[in-house]
Write an enzyme that holds these catalytic residues in place. Structure first.
Site, mmCIF file in Angstrom:
data_model
loop_
_atom_site.group_PDB
_atom_site.id
_atom_site.type_symbol
_atom_site.label_atom_id
_atom_site.label_comp_id
_atom_site.label_asym_id
_atom_site.label_seq_id
_atom_site.Cartn_x
_atom_site.Cartn_y
_atom_site.Cartn_z
ATOM 1 N N ASP A 1 -2.508 -5.113 0.772
ATOM 2 C CA ASP A 1 -2.036 -6.402 1.284
ATOM 3 C C ASP A 1 -2.441 -6.662 2.732
ATOM 4 O O ASP A 1 -2.771 -7.798 3.086
ATOM 5 C CB ASP A 1 -0.522 -6.536 1.112
ATOM 6 C CG ASP A 1 0.281 -5.394 1.741
ATOM 7 O OD1 ASP A 1 -0.324 -4.424 2.245
ATOM 8 O OD2 ASP A 1 1.523 -5.466 1.704
ATOM 9 N N MET B 1 0.815 -1.207 0.000
ATOM 10 C CA MET B 1 0.000 0.000 0.000
ATOM 11 C C MET B 1 0.855 1.266 0.000
ATOM 12 O O MET B 1 2.067 1.212 0.168
ATOM 13 C CB MET B 1 -0.921 -0.007 1.224
ATOM 14 C CG MET B 1 -1.887 -1.179 1.254
ATOM 15 S SD MET B 1 -2.803 -1.330 2.809
ATOM 16 C CE MET B 1 -3.780 0.175 2.789
ATOM 17 N N HIS B 2 0.193 2.403 -0.189
ATOM 18 C CA HIS B 2 0.738 3.755 -0.019
ATOM 19 C C HIS B 2 1.636 4.230 -1.160
ATOM 20 O O HIS B 2 2.076 5.385 -1.157
ATOM 21 C CB HIS B 2 1.529 3.899 1.283
ATOM 22 C CG HIS B 2 0.841 3.396 2.505
ATOM 23 N ND1 HIS B 2 -0.406 3.852 2.902
ATOM 24 C CD2 HIS B 2 1.215 2.483 3.435
ATOM 25 C CE1 HIS B 2 -0.754 3.236 4.014
ATOM 26 N NE2 HIS B 2 0.212 2.408 4.357
#
Length: 485
Positions: free
Chosen positions: A234, A79-80
């Site tokens: 995830d 992520m991110h």
């Protein structure tokens, strides 16, 4: 059969699971990471596709008889990240990852806008929004060339289907998404310099976001036109794989980074404790998460420092020693830290060495430090049960799990296949897309393989060491900042 794909930070994993969540086949391929300058951590999106193809080729070569039976595909990914694409879908620059902290100044500036509660967390350097603002200021040509932004798993799904989309859990990790309303946040997009970018359409994680392209179906012997689920970040996918979807369910994830995760039935932001309050992959559900940038990856690095052949050799040497707190203290902050410090200048340290210190003692100290960090995370999220599930590659280690249980005073529940939790969650999302089943009604993912209970004497012995650990960061923080690490 269902195909689950997990794009992790260090490798991509593909599994085939049946309707009872038994993992019948798997393959993986490493993914290269570049660190072109201090604070910058990047990957090339094209390498995600190449790694996926390599893993799928291996799966088809070894377990090809299973692939014609696959009924749907699900995807998960780290992520991110900031992934900027032009009008043709090509990357305009490498993707900056969750542990890239070039945007620390921008994050501090955005923190003054007062948007935190509706976005679920204070802005931090690794999030997509601050990195967009950094790009607008420091690489405006890349931003001008970009037509859209997406997240890593979405690149894979687009490769599979030709369609763009994302899900609420990945959107939540961007600092660009209104958690309560379930929409992209126009004010934050503007503040981050993203007015001209196309946001990916939002679809539920278990919905069909597209269908498998025929050339890929032919290549791997998959049924043409397979439904492909939207997927999830995830961590959320790992929670789905474990069945951590209801209020009171909690887990620890031990990958390169680490998380303490608790499912919530309502959106209750806790931004003051640096907790991430994000939309879950299950509709109408959220989660509170303490995000630790330094998980089992800190043990990998320590193995390199100390000359072990690999992390397994480090763990084996510590396993041969008595359990309980070691003689040394360590800080594990190789990449700064989010919860509970939000300090990208924080760094690793060992304290208490003498001329007689042996390398296993340094290894023991870093394992203890990982457990102490998880204790910080559990305290930050507040209410967490005394029994927590554990997943991720780090969960395979007995000594790591025993240490965490002893430090937290909590029982860890480990199941077979926990190291592929996000991929198994992605396979569950595929099953939901194919069958229309609700994600909170898919049943438990596996039978419990082991419960690792804390030892009361060791828990008591760790209590003063945890206090010493918590005093170490504030004592060293001014030094870290002065070093400009």
């Amino acid at each position: 059969m269902y195909l689950g794909v997990d794009l992790g930070t260090s490798s991509i994993k593909v599994i085939v699971a049946d309707a009872a969540d038994r993992v019948l086949a798997s393959a993986r391929c490493p993914v290269a990471t570049a660190r072109p300058a201090p604070g910058r951590v990047e990957q090339a999106p094209g390498e995600w596709i190449a790694a996926f193809e390599t893993a799928m080729d291996a799966l088809a070569a070894s377990d090809g008889a299973l692939l014609p039976q696959v009924g749907a595909i699900g995807v998960a990914g780290h992520m991110h990240a900031l992934v900027l694409l032009d009008a043709l879908g090509a990357p305009v620059r490498p993707a900056s990852l969750w542990n890239d902290f070039r945007a620390h100044d921008e994050a501090r500036e955005l923190a003054g806008l007062g948007y935190d509660d509706r976005l679920g967390v204070r802005p931090m350097a690794g999030f997509t929004g601050p990195k967009l603002l950094w790009t607008a200021r420091h690489d405006p040509d890349a931003l001008s060339a970009a037509e859209r932004f997406v997240f890593p798993k979405d690149v894979l799904r687009h490769y599979l289907t030709g369609a763009w989309a994302t899900d609420p859990s990945d959107a939540a990790g961007s600092w660009l998404y209104d958690q309560a309303s379930g929409c992209w946040d126009a004010a934050t997009l503007s503040a981050c310099g993203a007015d001209g970018l196309t946001c990916p359409p939002l679809l539920p994680s278990g919905d069909v976001a597209g269908h498998l392209r025929e050339p890929l179906a032919r290549r791997w012997g998959l049924p043409p036109g397979l439904p492909v689920a939207t997927g999830a970040g995830d961590v959320a996918a790992g929670a789905v794989g474990l069945g951590v979807v209801r209020e009171g369910d909690a887990m620890i994830s031990l990958g390169t980074s680490a998380q303490v995760f608790a499912a919530r039935a309502a959106y209750r932001p806790n931004t003051g404790r640096l907790v991430h309050s994000f939309a879950h992959a299950v509709g109408g559900t959220w989660f509170d998460m303490a995000a630790l940038l330094n998980g089992s990856g800190a043990l990998d690095t320590t193995a390199d420092w100390l000359g072990y052949a690999d992390v397994a050799a480090l763990l084996a040497e510590v396993e041969a020693q008595p359990d309980g707190p070691g003689a040394l203290l360590a800080l594990p902050y190789l990449s700064g830290e989010r919860t509970p410090h939000d300090d990208m200048s924080a760094r690793a340290a060992f304290v208490g060495m003498s001329g007689g210190t042996e390398r296993w003692e340094l290894a023991r100290a870093m394992i203890d430090a990982l457990a102490f960090s998880l204790a910080d995370g559990r305290d930050a999220i507040g209410a967490a049960p005394d029994e927590m599930l554990v997943i991720g590659g780090g969960s395979r280690s007995d000594v790591v799990c025993r240490t965490i249980a002893d430090v937290l005073g909590a029982t860890l529940v480990r199941g077979e296949g926990g190291e592929v939790g996000p991929a198994l969650g992605a396979a569950r999302l595929a099953r939901a897309a194919a069958t229309g089943a609700a994600l909170d009604d898919l049943g438990p993912p596996w039978e419990t393989a082991e419960r690792i209970a804390p030892d009361p004497a060791r828990h008591a012995a760790y209590a003063p060491r945890l206090a010493q650990f918590r005093a170490l960061y504030p004592a060293l923080s001014p030094t870290f900042q002065s070093l400009g690490a």
